[in-house]
Design a protein around this motif. Structure first.
Motif, PDB file in Angstrom:
ATOM      1  N   VAL A 364      -5.563 -66.828 -29.943  1.00 39.15           N
ATOM      2  CA  VAL A 364      -6.815 -67.436 -30.400  1.00 39.15           C
ATOM      3  C   VAL A 364      -7.908 -67.243 -29.354  1.00 39.15           C
ATOM      4  O   VAL A 364      -9.048 -66.875 -29.674  1.00 39.15           O
ATOM      5  N   VAL A 365      -7.578 -67.491 -28.088  1.00 40.17           N
ATOM      6  CA  VAL A 365      -8.563 -67.325 -27.015  1.00 40.17           C
ATOM      7  C   VAL A 365      -8.998 -65.868 -26.912  1.00 40.17           C
ATOM      8  O   VAL A 365     -10.191 -65.569 -26.726  1.00 40.17           O
ATOM      9  N   HIS A 366      -8.050 -64.964 -27.037  1.00 41.38           N
ATOM     10  CA  HIS A 366      -8.366 -63.539 -26.933  1.00 41.38           C
ATOM     11  C   HIS A 366      -9.284 -63.080 -28.069  1.00 41.38           C
ATOM     12  O   HIS A 366     -10.228 -62.312 -27.849  1.00 41.38           O
ATOM     13  N   ALA A 367      -9.016 -63.576 -29.274  1.00 39.05           N
ATOM     14  CA  ALA A 367      -9.771 -63.107 -30.441  1.00 39.05           C
ATOM     15  C   ALA A 367     -11.066 -63.878 -30.667  1.00 39.05           C
ATOM     16  O   ALA A 367     -12.089 -63.289 -31.030  1.00 39.05           O
ATOM     17  N   LEU A 368     -11.048 -65.196 -30.432  1.00 38.22           N
ATOM     18  CA  LEU A 368     -12.188 -66.032 -30.825  1.00 38.22           C
ATOM     19  C   LEU A 368     -12.835 -66.782 -29.668  1.00 38.22           C
ATOM     20  O   LEU A 368     -13.927 -67.328 -29.838  1.00 38.22           O
ATOM     21  N   GLY A 369     -12.162 -66.844 -28.519  1.00 42.90           N
ATOM     22  CA  GLY A 369     -12.726 -67.567 -27.389  1.00 42.90           C
ATOM     23  C   GLY A 369     -12.115 -68.950 -27.235  1.00 42.90           C
ATOM     24  O   GLY A 369     -11.534 -69.519 -28.175  1.00 42.90           O
ATOM     25  N   TYR A 370     -12.258 -69.512 -26.040  1.00 37.60           N
ATOM     26  CA  TYR A 370     -11.654 -70.801 -25.711  1.00 37.60           C
ATOM     27  C   TYR A 370     -12.174 -71.953 -26.572  1.00 37.60           C
ATOM     28  O   TYR A 370     -11.374 -72.772 -27.049  1.00 37.60           O
ATOM     29  N   PRO A 371     -13.485 -72.074 -26.816  1.00 40.12           N
ATOM     30  CA  PRO A 371     -13.951 -73.188 -27.668  1.00 40.12           C
ATOM     31  C   PRO A 371     -13.305 -73.193 -29.051  1.00 40.12           C
ATOM     32  O   PRO A 371     -13.052 -74.263 -29.617  1.00 40.12           O
ATOM     33  N   ALA A 372     -13.029 -72.012 -29.603  1.00 40.65           N
ATOM     34  CA  ALA A 372     -12.374 -71.952 -30.917  1.00 40.65           C
ATOM     35  C   ALA A 372     -10.986 -72.586 -30.861  1.00 40.65           C
ATOM     36  O   ALA A 372     -10.563 -73.275 -31.803  1.00 40.65           O
ATOM     37  N   LEU A 373     -10.281 -72.377 -29.758  1.00 36.78           N
ATOM     38  CA  LEU A 373      -8.968 -72.999 -29.592  1.00 36.78           C
ATOM     39  C   LEU A 373      -9.090 -74.520 -29.538  1.00 36.78           C
ATOM     40  O   LEU A 373      -8.245 -75.246 -30.079  1.00 36.78           O
ATOM     41  N   LEU A 374     -10.144 -75.004 -28.899  1.00 38.27           N
ATOM     42  CA  LEU A 374     -10.351 -76.451 -28.825  1.00 38.27           C
ATOM     43  C   LEU A 374     -10.611 -77.045 -30.204  1.00 38.27           C
ATOM     44  O   LEU A 374     -10.123 -78.136 -30.528  1.00 38.27           O
ATOM     45  N   TYR A 375     -11.377 -76.363 -31.018  1.00 42.77           N
ATOM     46  CA  TYR A 375     -11.609 -76.846 -32.378  1.00 42.77           C
ATOM     47  C   TYR A 375     -10.302 -76.878 -33.180  1.00 42.77           C
ATOM     48  O   TYR A 375     -10.063 -77.788 -33.978  1.00 42.77           O
ATOM     49  N   LEU A 376      -9.438 -75.882 -32.933  1.00 43.94           N
ATOM     50  CA  LEU A 376      -8.130 -75.875 -33.590  1.00 43.94           C
ATOM     51  C   LEU A 376      -7.299 -77.069 -33.130  1.00 43.94           C
ATOM     52  O   LEU A 376      -6.655 -77.755 -33.944  1.00 43.94           O
ATOM     53  N   GLY A 377      -7.292 -77.340 -31.820  1.00 45.20           N
ATOM     54  CA  GLY A 377      -6.565 -78.487 -31.297  1.00 45.20           C
ATOM     55  C   GLY A 377      -7.076 -79.795 -31.858  1.00 45.20           C
ATOM     56  O   GLY A 377      -6.298 -80.691 -32.202  1.00 45.20           O
ATOM     57  N   ALA A 378      -8.399 -79.913 -31.976  1.00 41.62           N
ATOM     58  CA  ALA A 378      -8.985 -81.124 -32.562  1.00 41.62           C
ATOM     59  C   ALA A 378      -8.557 -81.277 -34.011  1.00 41.62           C
ATOM     60  O   ALA A 378      -8.244 -82.393 -34.472  1.00 41.62           O
ATOM     61  N   ALA A 379      -8.509 -80.173 -34.745  1.00 41.37           N
ATOM     62  CA  ALA A 379      -8.105 -80.220 -36.151  1.00 41.37           C
ATOM     63  C   ALA A 379      -6.655 -80.663 -36.296  1.00 41.37           C
ATOM     64  O   ALA A 379      -6.311 -81.393 -37.229  1.00 41.37           O
ATOM     65  N   VAL A 380      -5.793 -80.248 -35.367  1.00 38.69           N
ATOM     66  CA  VAL A 380      -4.377 -80.619 -35.429  1.00 38.69           C
ATOM     67  C   VAL A 380      -4.186 -82.110 -35.158  1.00 38.69           C
ATOM     68  O   VAL A 380      -3.263 -82.739 -35.693  1.00 38.69           O
ATOM     69  N   ALA A 381      -5.048 -82.702 -34.331  1.00 36.04           N
ATOM     70  CA  ALA A 381      -4.925 -84.126 -34.036  1.00 36.04           C
ATOM     71  C   ALA A 381      -5.232 -85.003 -35.242  1.00 36.04           C
ATOM     72  O   ALA A 381      -4.777 -86.145 -35.313  1.00 36.04           O
ATOM     73  N   VAL A 382      -5.987 -84.484 -36.200  1.00 32.56           N
ATOM     74  CA  VAL A 382      -6.355 -85.276 -37.380  1.00 32.56           C
ATOM     75  C   VAL A 382      -5.140 -85.606 -38.248  1.00 32.56           C
ATOM     76  O   VAL A 382      -4.894 -86.781 -38.553  1.00 32.56           O
ATOM     77  N   PRO A 383      -4.312 -84.615 -38.659  1.00 30.98           N
ATOM     78  CA  PRO A 383      -3.113 -84.980 -39.414  1.00 30.98           C
ATOM     79  C   PRO A 383      -2.136 -85.831 -38.603  1.00 30.98           C
ATOM     80  O   PRO A 383      -1.411 -86.652 -39.161  1.00 30.98           O
ATOM     81  N   ALA A 384      -2.109 -85.654 -37.277  1.00 35.43           N
ATOM     82  CA  ALA A 384      -1.264 -86.510 -36.445  1.00 35.43           C
ATOM     83  C   ALA A 384      -1.687 -87.970 -36.590  1.00 35.43           C
ATOM     84  O   ALA A 384      -0.846 -88.876 -36.691  1.00 35.43           O
ATOM     85  N   CYS A 385      -2.987 -88.197 -36.622  1.00 30.08           N
ATOM     86  CA  CYS A 385      -3.510 -89.557 -36.803  1.00 30.08           C
ATOM     87  C   CYS A 385      -3.103 -90.118 -38.160  1.00 30.08           C
ATOM     88  O   CYS A 385      -2.790 -91.302 -38.289  1.00 30.08           O
ATOM     89  N   LEU A 386      -3.068 -89.274 -39.173  1.00 31.09           N
ATOM     90  CA  LEU A 386      -2.720 -89.719 -40.524  1.00 31.09           C
ATOM     91  C   LEU A 386      -1.221 -89.982 -40.664  1.00 31.09           C
ATOM     92  O   LEU A 386      -0.805 -90.882 -41.401  1.00 31.09           O
ATOM     93  N   VAL A 387      -0.405 -89.191 -39.951  1.00 35.98           N
ATOM     94  CA  VAL A 387       1.051 -89.357 -40.039  1.00 35.98           C
ATOM     95  C   VAL A 387       1.507 -90.586 -39.262  1.00 35.98           C
ATOM     96  O   VAL A 387       2.489 -91.233 -39.636  1.00 35.98           O
ATOM     97  N   ALA A 388       0.821 -90.907 -38.169  1.00 36.58           N
ATOM     98  CA  ALA A 388       1.209 -92.057 -37.342  1.00 36.58           C
ATOM     99  C   ALA A 388       1.039 -93.334 -38.143  1.00 36.58           C
ATOM    100  O   ALA A 388      -0.069 -93.748 -38.462  1.00 36.58           O
ATOM    101  N   ARG A 389       2.130 -93.949 -38.458  1.00 38.64           N
ATOM    102  CA  ARG A 389       2.071 -95.183 -39.248  1.00 38.64           C
ATOM    103  C   ARG A 389       3.365 -95.949 -39.047  1.00 38.64           C
ATOM    104  O   ARG A 389       4.304 -95.466 -38.433  1.00 38.64           O
ATOM    105  N   GLY A 390       3.412 -97.131 -39.612  1.00 43.96           N
ATOM    106  CA  GLY A 390       4.616 -97.948 -39.561  1.00 43.96           C
ATOM    107  C   GLY A 390       4.560 -98.940 -38.434  1.00 43.96           C
ATOM    108  O   GLY A 390       3.923 -98.734 -37.418  1.00 43.96           O
ATOM    109  N   ARG A 391       5.242-100.036 -38.621  1.00 37.87           N
ATOM    110  CA  ARG A 391       5.307-101.095 -37.617  1.00 37.87           C
ATOM    111  C   ARG A 391       6.752-101.303 -37.194  1.00 37.87           C
ATOM    112  O   ARG A 391       7.674-101.080 -37.970  1.00 37.87           O
ATOM    113  N   PRO A 392       6.971-101.751 -35.966  1.00 39.35           N
ATOM    114  CA  PRO A 392       8.338-102.001 -35.532  1.00 39.35           C
ATOM    115  C   PRO A 392       8.956-103.127 -36.330  1.00 39.35           C
ATOM    116  O   PRO A 392       8.249-103.993 -36.856  1.00 39.35           O
ATOM    117  N   PRO A 393      10.287-103.142 -36.481  1.00 41.29           N
ATOM    118  CA  PRO A 393      10.925-104.220 -37.226  1.00 41.29           C
ATOM    119  C   PRO A 393      10.671-105.550 -36.568  1.00 41.29           C
ATOM    120  O   PRO A 393      10.555-105.647 -35.351  1.00 41.29           O
TER     121      PRO A 393
END
Length: 402
Positions: A364-393
């Motif tokens: 990604v860095v080679h083809a699109l540059g470092y900022p593009a990789l950061l946008y990809l990383g930010a996008a991946v954190a969004v579904p992580a936020c949605l998957v994180a759920r549930g409370r301890p027993p």
């Protein structure tokens, strides 16, 4: 003094003193230094064996793969055996692997030594976390985990650079000899300290029972999947930061920007632990993930301006590393009887995310540059936020084994 459920009140549960916490911190620091010091030593190792630096990159891969594969198995053993014994054996094995790394006559045996080191490290970290979490005061569990985990983060920006300097002026083998001696010495107090600290009768604050079955495998898989996504998001930024700064003509800024990042990571871990102990750990993880996504995009936007980048990096590290102790507390609260196993899976998930970030980030860095990789990383954190759920027993969990 007893609770309404007949269990000892939480406030009377003895906590950990500074000594065991410092011992656990130092263990994580030395193991973390071993993990992070190899990369900056690769040019010296390559010159020593007369091979290319790319060829010595296999050492990092060998360690990481061994860690990922061995970690769940090591956690399974630790939950069924005496954890202190498992930790001592792992530290002795880790010490032997580092001695083997320093004495290896060729690349083949060096790779074997790094595989053994990775397998031993897989048993040390989660076992240390489990020993600490089951003996800490329930209302300070995540904060204590954060303090211990800061040893690993400190290795990132103190231990690894120090080892690199040592390798430059005293030979790369010296760094591994010191690590071997240090971890071997730590095995002695670990063999004594944890047996003098009984597991408290309560593993979680007393709450009203909640109907329903205890959480199953699906909940555990979802939990560690969140960690994988988080690790991809965080380490896609960190892994290629120095490379991007060098390519941008700002090599002199690398060291102090990494210090800013490291200090922010330690601070974030402490804040995440404190908030997780005072409220809902899942809410902390979701908030941290949302802020991680937003701030990673900000880092991409201000990357060309060094001082703005420093501010954004510091804030990003605070937000990102607030996630980990809260996630650890969440998993321990969900599965108190399988704490080491779940923390082992969680650490494996972290390495999987880190490896994926390294594999995907380069193209990604080679083809699109470092900022593009950061946008990809930010996008991946969004579904992580949605998957994180549930409370301890809400039942009072009891630790099954020391």
């Amino acid at each position: 003094m007893r609770s309404l459920h007949g269990e000892p009140a939480v406030d009377t549960v003895p906590g950990l003193t500074a000594g065991p916490v410092a011992l656990a911190w130092l263990t994580q620091f030395l193991v973390g230094t071993d993990l992070f010091v190899v990369a900056p030593l690769l040019p010296h190792i390559a010159a020593s064996f007369g091979i290319s630096p790319a060829g010595t990159g296999l050492l990092v891969t060998a360690f990481s793969v061994a860690y990922v594969v061995a970690s769940p198995f090591a956690g399974w053993i630790s939950d069924r055996r005496d954890r202190a014994t498992v930790l001592v054996v792992a530290l002795v094995l880790f010490s032997a692997a580092n001695a083997g790394t320093a004495l290896a006559p060729g690349l083949g045996l060096l790779l074997v030594a790094r595989v053994v080191a990775g397998a031993a490290a897989a048993a040390t970290g989660p076992t240390v976390y489990a020993l600490v979490s089951t003996r800490a005061r329930p209302r300070a569990r995540a904060q204590t985990l954060a303090v211990v985990g800061s040893g690993l983060l400190t290795a990132l920006w103190v231990g690894a650079p120090a080892g690199s300097l040592l390798g430059r002026y005293a030979g790369w083998q010296t760094a591994f000899v010191i690590l071997a001696a240090g971890t071997l010495l730590l095995a002695v107090p670990h063999a004594v300290v944890w047996r003098r600290l009984p597991v408290p009768a309560t593993a979680a604050p007393p709450r009203e029972p909640r109907p329903g079955r205890p959480p199953g495998t699906g909940v555990a898989v979802a939990g560690v999947t969140v960690t994988t996504l988080w690790a991809f998001s965080v380490y896609s930024l960190y892994t290629f930061l120095a490379v991007a700064l060098h390519a941008d003509g700002r090599a002199t800024a690398v060291t102090w920007l990494l210090v800013v990042y490291g200090v922010g990571a330690v601070l974030g871990g402490q804040l995440g632990g404190r908030f997780a102990d005072r409220g809902d750990p899942v809410r902390v993880t979701r908030t941290a993930l949302a802020l991680t996504a937003a701030l990673e995009a900000v880092v991409a936007l201000v990357f060309s301006a060094t001082w703005a980048l420093a501010c954004a990096l510091g804030l990003f590290a605070v937000a990102a590393y607030a996630f980990f102790p809260a996630q650890q507390r969440h998993l321990v609260d969900l599965f108190p009887g399988r704490a080491t196993a779940l923390l082992s899976w969680n650490n494996s998930a972290l390495f999987v995310g880190l490896s994926l970030a390294g594999a995907a980030g380069g193209p990604v860095v080679h083809a699109l540059g470092y900022p593009a990789l950061l946008y990809l990383g930010a996008a991946v954190a969004v579904p992580a936020c949605l998957v994180a759920r549930g409370r301890p027993p809400r039942t009072l969990g009891k630790e099954e084994r020391p």
